[in-house]
Design an enzyme around this catalytic site. Structure first.
Site, short mmCIF file in Angstrom:
data_model
loop_
_atom_site.label_atom_id
_atom_site.label_comp_id
_atom_site.label_asym_id
_atom_site.label_seq_id
_atom_site.Cartn_x
_atom_site.Cartn_y
_atom_site.Cartn_z
N HIS A 1 0.84 -1.21 0.00
CA HIS A 1 0.00 0.00 0.00
C HIS A 1 0.87 1.25 0.00
O HIS A 1 0.56 2.23 -0.69
CB HIS A 1 -0.93 -0.01 1.21
CG HIS A 1 -1.98 1.05 1.18
ND1 HIS A 1 -1.95 2.16 1.98
CD2 HIS A 1 -3.10 1.16 0.42
CE1 HIS A 1 -3.02 2.91 1.72
NE2 HIS A 1 -3.73 2.32 0.79
N CYS A 2 1.95 1.22 0.76
CA CYS A 2 2.85 2.38 0.84
C CYS A 2 3.45 2.74 -0.52
O CYS A 2 3.84 3.89 -0.73
CB CYS A 2 3.98 2.09 1.79
SG CYS A 2 3.52 1.70 3.49
N ALA A 3 3.55 1.76 -1.40
CA ALA A 3 4.24 1.95 -2.69
C ALA A 3 3.30 2.32 -3.83
O ALA A 3 3.77 2.49 -4.96
CB ALA A 3 5.00 0.69 -3.05
#
Length: 341
Positions: A332-334
């Site tokens: 999700h962070c990416a």
């Protein structure tokens, strides 16, 4: 507090950030290149391959744009599927959830970028290019950039697309992002940025990781009143993250949300003090959920089955992204979605 069960419609600006599971036009990602961040070239190549693996998986379901300076396109293309498009927007690191554009839609089906200024998680990392990614994407797409007056990251706030936000105070009410602003002032600006009406706060953890404990590594909305949260089976009450996670669970449950727990893996392939083993840090794209697997057959299976229940009709794609866990993040962070209009 009365929690929303349906969309509240337009806010004062008229722009709303849709739920992640709403249809996408495309996904944006960033190519990591900075040797100030990645001093070991072998490790950097591992990180790049993992980012390519995620992009290639998503590109089976929707278009993916990889942001990278033009001189980096050849190296990126060697790892990327032909379906992934490259744009000439320079980057330092991979965390597009945090430095990328937050897309919002108004009642006329017009897009804008709701701009929360990225500042390297409170000046903790080089971000000369990453701080400009959102604005450069907006410019390339000829979209208005809506200033929020906030410094921070989209990974630090979770929205359900129906008027409700949740966040840890440690990622926002912090002098390294928003000095001089009260929690009420930050809340007002976040609600305006996302087109939301209500917010649930918990304390989080200050100063123990680069993000000051982003909410998206712990808890995610899967519907207007549903939340998935990643908790250990046997919490260590001397661990500040465990204590904070249990407090967040209690806050969410006390506000009338249906909260389901995914257990943390009991064993992982990579052991390290900064390793984040978060099943909650998944990404929802058109027709699929892309999630991390950590090599624990029992909990990997539980997480996959749980996500399949919460996102019926979507394929569950499991990837080994341990290298991102070593960096304190996940899938999700990416990633950053651009909603369909």
């Amino acid at each position: 507090m009365s929690l929303p069960g349906k969309s509240y419609g337009q806010t004062d600006t008229g722009f709303v950030v849709p739920a992640e599971e709403a249809p996408h036009q495309r996904t944006f990602m960033q190519w990591p290149v900075s040797r100030k961040v990645y001093r070991d070239p072998v490790f950097l190549e591992m990180v790049q391959q993992t980012i390519a693996d995620i992009a290639n998986a998503i590109s089976d379901f929707e278009p993916v744009i990889m942001l990278a300076a033009a001189e980096r396109h050849a190296e990126a293309r060697r790892k990327l599927s032909a379906k992934v498009q490259l744009w000439d927007i320079p980057t330092e690191d991979l965390w597009c959830r945090d430095s990328g554009p937050i897309f919002a839609i108004n009642g006329k089906k017009e897009l804008a970028v709701s701009h929360v200024q990225f500042n390297g998680w409170g000046q903790k990392q080089v971000h000369t290019n990453d701080a400009r990614v959102a604005g450069r994407v907006a410019e390339r797409l000829s979209l208005p950039l809506l200033a929020t007056g906030l410094k921070g990251e989209a990974g630090g706030v979770e929205q359900n697309g129906y008027g409700l936000l949740m966040a840890h105070e440690s990622s926002w009410l912090n002098d390294n992002r928003n000095p001089g602003l009260s929690r009420d002032e930050i809340e007002e600006r976040l609600l305006a940025a996302y087109g939301a009406r209500h917010m649930i706060w918990s304390e989080g953890v200050y100063g123990e990781d680069i993000t000051d404990y982003h909410i998206d590594s712990l808890a995610r909305f899967t519907g207007p009143r549903r939340v998935l949260i990643n908790l250990p089976d046997d919490p260590d009450m001397s661990d500040r993250f465990h204590v904070a996670a249990l407090e967040t669970y209690d806050r969410l449950a006390a506000n009338g949300l249906q909260v389901e727990v995914i257990p943390e893996p009991h064993s992982v392939r990579t052991n390290g003090p900064e390793f984040v083993a978060s099943y909650a840090n998944y990404y929802v794209c058109n027709g699929a959920v892309v999630m991390a697997q950590f090599g624990d057959p029992e909990t990997d299976s539980i997480a996959s089955e749980t996500l399949a229940r919460h996102y019926p009709g979507r394929e569950i794609v499991s990837l080994n992204v341990d290298v991102l866990g070593e960096l304190g993040g996940g899938i999700h962070c990416a990633t950053q979605q651009m909603p369909f209009v």
